[in-house]
Design a protein around this motif. Structure first.
Motif, PDB file in Angstrom:
ATOM      1  N   ARG A  79     -35.831  -1.246   4.102  1.00  0.00           N
ATOM      2  CA  ARG A  79     -34.680  -1.544   4.998  1.00  0.00           C
ATOM      3  C   ARG A  79     -34.323  -3.130   4.956  1.00  0.00           C
ATOM      4  N   ARG A  80     -32.999  -3.181   4.865  1.00  0.00           N
ATOM      5  CA  ARG A  80     -32.553  -4.724   5.056  1.00  0.00           C
ATOM      6  C   ARG A  80     -32.670  -5.053   6.622  1.00  0.00           C
ATOM      7  N   VAL A  81     -33.080  -6.170   6.658  1.00  0.00           N
ATOM      8  CA  VAL A  81     -33.205  -6.965   7.929  1.00  0.00           C
ATOM      9  C   VAL A  81     -32.726  -8.244   7.957  1.00  0.00           C
ATOM     10  N   TYR A  82     -32.054  -8.778   8.981  1.00  0.00           N
ATOM     11  CA  TYR A  82     -31.343 -10.145   8.671  1.00  0.00           C
ATOM     12  C   TYR A  82     -31.966 -10.993   9.734  1.00  0.00           C
ATOM     13  N   ARG A  87     -26.385 -11.870  -3.703  1.00  0.00           N
ATOM     14  CA  ARG A  87     -25.760 -11.561  -2.228  1.00  0.00           C
ATOM     15  C   ARG A  87     -25.984 -10.011  -1.815  1.00  0.00           C
ATOM     16  N   GLU A  88     -26.132 -10.035  -0.369  1.00  0.00           N
ATOM     17  CA  GLU A  88     -26.227  -8.854   0.113  1.00  0.00           C
ATOM     18  C   GLU A  88     -25.169  -7.675  -0.551  1.00  0.00           C
ATOM     19  N   SER A  89     -23.888  -8.141  -0.618  1.00  0.00           N
ATOM     20  CA  SER A  89     -22.844  -7.279  -1.187  1.00  0.00           C
ATOM     21  C   SER A  89     -23.052  -7.137  -2.628  1.00  0.00           C
ATOM     22  N   ASP A  90     -24.128  -7.619  -3.322  1.00  0.00           N
ATOM     23  CA  ASP A  90     -24.334  -7.570  -4.710  1.00  0.00           C
ATOM     24  C   ASP A  90     -25.128  -6.229  -5.058  1.00  0.00           C
ATOM     25  N   ILE A  91     -26.097  -5.913  -4.134  1.00  0.00           N
ATOM     26  CA  ILE A  91     -27.204  -4.971  -4.211  1.00  0.00           C
ATOM     27  C   ILE A  91     -26.773  -3.599  -4.939  1.00  0.00           C
ATOM     28  N   ALA A  92     -25.471  -2.993  -4.486  1.00  0.00           N
ATOM     29  CA  ALA A  92     -25.160  -1.798  -4.952  1.00  0.00           C
ATOM     30  C   ALA A  92     -24.615  -1.911  -6.263  1.00  0.00           C
TER      31      ALA A  92
END
Length: 197
Positions: free
Chosen positions: A82-85, A166-171
């Motif tokens: 799970r992602r946490v911030y 970046r988080e947006s790169d994960i996919a």
């Protein structure tokens, strides 16, 4: 404030000792101004009760050694992340106080592990550094909370390489792999990125 090193012991051998020694001596110099370098091979005597199975040596220290613990180790199973911030978390040294990390880990819900996002950038999991597979290369975040000893070894061997992730790169990636001093590359959990919630 204490720091610590977790060193893998297998077949009564201390693994990756030079990497632990380098980090420990750098930490002692930067936090406490210590100019003497410790020789861990000389300081760590493996007790008789440690057999050939995998064990964890946990060395807590500041200017001096506070305590050394030796215990059997078994690897965890990781099925979901799970992602946490947390944009403020600071764990650039391997502090004995893990309260901030434990608070993030408590947010995992039904997942087995967390992936910590700081200011939009991927850092680490709770106990591991991470790497992502893009179809040809394994890339590890250039922004870890803690540059691990196994990570340093894998970078030196050319198995992984640095990238800003970046988080947006994960996919865009296929897999994530989690590794640390106790979990070498061959035994690291590897999951499809779809299992990162």
């Amino acid at each position: 404030m204490l720091c610590f090193e977790t060193i893998c012991v297998e077949n009564r051998q201390l693994k990756n000792l030079s990497y632990h020694e380098a980090r420990l001596n750098k930490t002692r110099q930067e936090l406490w101004g210590c100019m003497d370098d410790w020789d861990l091979a000389g300081l760590l005597q493996i007790p008789d009760h440690v057999d050939d199975s995998m064990h964890k040596c946990r060395l807590a220290y500041d200017k001096e050694i506070d305590n050394i613990q030796w215990e059997p180790y078994s690897r965890r199973t990781i099925r979901k992340i799970r992602r946490v911030y947390d944009d403020e978390i600071d764990y650039q040294y391997k502090y004995d106080n893990r309260d901030a990390l434990n608070a993030l880990f408590a947010q995992r819900g039904d997942a087995d592990e967390i992936l910590i996002i700081k200011k939009g950038l991927v850092t680490d999991s709770n106990y591991c550094n991470v790497a992502f597979f893009d179809g040809s290369d394994w890339l590890t975040p250039a922004t870890p909370l803690l540059p691990g000893t196994q990570r340093a070894l894998l970078l030196d061997q050319g198995i992984i390489r640095l990238a800003e992730i970046r988080e947006s790169d994960i996919a865009k990636f296929q897999n994530i792999r989690l590794f640390n001093a106790m979990v070498d590359w061959a035994h690291a959990a590897s999951l499809d990125v779809s299992l990162i919630a």
